[in-house]
Design a protein around this motif. Sequence first.
Motif, mmCIF file in Angstrom:
data_model
loop_
_atom_site.group_PDB
_atom_site.id
_atom_site.type_symbol
_atom_site.label_atom_id
_atom_site.label_comp_id
_atom_site.label_asym_id
_atom_site.label_seq_id
_atom_site.Cartn_x
_atom_site.Cartn_y
_atom_site.Cartn_z
ATOM 1 N N LEU A 143 0.911 -1.189 -0.053
ATOM 2 C CA LEU A 143 -0.070 0.023 -0.025
ATOM 3 C C LEU A 143 0.948 1.336 0.041
ATOM 4 O O LEU A 143 0.546 2.269 -0.728
ATOM 5 N N ALA A 144 1.976 1.230 0.918
ATOM 6 C CA ALA A 144 2.707 2.329 0.868
ATOM 7 C C ALA A 144 3.440 2.508 -0.623
ATOM 8 O O ALA A 144 3.834 3.654 -0.892
ATOM 9 N N ALA A 145 4.026 1.411 -1.245
ATOM 10 C CA ALA A 145 4.673 1.682 -2.342
ATOM 11 C C ALA A 145 3.696 2.241 -3.600
ATOM 12 O O ALA A 145 3.937 2.865 -4.362
ATOM 13 N N GLY A 146 2.437 1.772 -3.588
ATOM 14 C CA GLY A 146 1.392 2.135 -4.564
ATOM 15 C C GLY A 146 1.276 3.931 -4.143
ATOM 16 O O GLY A 146 1.189 4.527 -5.315
ATOM 17 N N HIS A 147 1.173 4.261 -3.069
ATOM 18 C CA HIS A 147 0.896 5.602 -2.595
ATOM 19 C C HIS A 147 2.159 6.421 -3.028
ATOM 20 O O HIS A 147 2.140 7.603 -3.465
ATOM 21 N N ALA A 148 3.510 5.751 -2.719
ATOM 22 C CA ALA A 148 4.682 6.516 -3.399
ATOM 23 C C ALA A 148 4.665 6.737 -4.846
ATOM 24 O O ALA A 148 5.302 7.634 -5.223
ATOM 25 N N ALA A 149 4.220 5.836 -5.246
ATOM 26 C CA ALA A 149 3.941 6.194 -6.929
ATOM 27 C C ALA A 149 3.107 7.186 -7.340
ATOM 28 O O ALA A 149 3.572 7.710 -8.377
ATOM 29 N N GLU A 150 2.389 7.588 -6.456
ATOM 30 C CA GLU A 150 1.310 8.510 -6.800
ATOM 31 C C GLU A 150 2.007 10.014 -6.266
ATOM 32 O O GLU A 150 1.551 10.960 -6.752
ATOM 33 N N ARG A 151 2.572 9.802 -5.133
ATOM 34 C CA ARG A 151 3.016 10.951 -4.242
ATOM 35 C C ARG A 151 4.397 11.302 -4.374
ATOM 36 O O ARG A 151 4.770 12.451 -3.624
ATOM 37 N N ARG A 152 5.203 10.780 -4.712
ATOM 38 C CA ARG A 152 6.840 10.848 -4.675
ATOM 39 C C ARG A 152 7.155 12.044 -5.090
ATOM 40 O O ARG A 152 6.906 12.731 -6.318
ATOM 41 N N GLU B 81 9.011 5.323 -10.105
ATOM 42 C CA GLU B 81 9.219 6.652 -10.875
ATOM 43 C C GLU B 81 8.140 6.725 -11.929
ATOM 44 O O GLU B 81 8.248 7.907 -12.339
ATOM 45 N N ARG B 82 7.766 5.537 -12.648
ATOM 46 C CA ARG B 82 6.753 5.734 -13.699
ATOM 47 C C ARG B 82 5.331 6.360 -13.137
ATOM 48 O O ARG B 82 4.397 6.618 -13.958
ATOM 49 N N GLY B 83 5.265 5.961 -11.853
ATOM 50 C CA GLY B 83 3.734 6.430 -11.448
ATOM 51 C C GLY B 83 2.825 5.371 -11.393
ATOM 52 O O GLY B 83 1.592 5.578 -11.313
ATOM 53 N N LYS B 84 3.133 4.244 -11.589
ATOM 54 C CA LYS B 84 2.254 2.960 -11.827
ATOM 55 C C LYS B 84 2.089 2.406 -10.528
ATOM 56 O O LYS B 84 2.706 1.423 -9.850
ATOM 57 N N ALA B 85 1.266 2.815 -9.795
ATOM 58 C CA ALA B 85 0.791 2.207 -8.375
ATOM 59 C C ALA B 85 0.584 0.769 -8.181
ATOM 60 O O ALA B 85 1.177 0.302 -7.455
#
Length: 244
Positions: free
Chosen positions: A123-132, A219-223
């Motif tokens: 879940l954190a990784a998915g949010h990171a893709a959207e918010r990094r 980096e590609r924003g792929k959650a």
Amino acid sequence: MSEPGSLLRSLSGRVAARNFHSHVINEIGIGVISGRFPIGTTLPNDAALIDEFGVSRTVLREALKTLEAKGLLEARPKVGTKVAKKSRWNLFDPQVLAWHLSAPPDEEFLRGLAETRQALEPLAAGHAAERRTADNLRLMHYWIRQMEMSLDQPLNFCLADFELHRIVADASHNPFMRALYGVIELSHAFAYQRAVAEPRDGELQPFVHLHRDLVHAIERGKAADAQAAMLGLIDFEAEFAAAG
């Protein structure tokens, strides 16, 4: 409170406590987790503990208060200090988690540790893709490079691995994910303790590829891809630990 990474650094040899207070906390804490002081029993009286640890009554009482705050002990008037039930232990406290590394294997605990990571880190990784942020990505690539440079230094490698997971949690921009640091670090300690003690050529390389896939998805924003990559990493780490 222990600093992030201190448990992993201890894999190369037990780190001495910094002072009498922390020494007493560590020894009694490990004693509770390992069963030396069984659940429901009363600790030896103050005089016996003072004699065992060679500390003042003030140091002992402060250490017991700290352990009570962590949920491991409970003071009862006219009874003494008893070891609390497991349901009271604060398992998100980094020290309480770390003491499990010195205890006999507990299958229920290990299963819960894995399930917590499987539920929350993807879940954190998915949010990171959207918010990094750009800075988050810079740090992720930095720790990937550190892993690549440390393939023949397992202790440094696992520290870099852990730091990368911390950055992913930070990049989720969910402050509650920081509570996972202790869970992630202990999982890494269980996974890498054999590799640090008995390195084998080439065994760490797959970790680099899997972490690189994770960072590229973020980096590609792929959650969804980031979630899948993180789950794959956790599963691989568990297999690596089990293979011993």
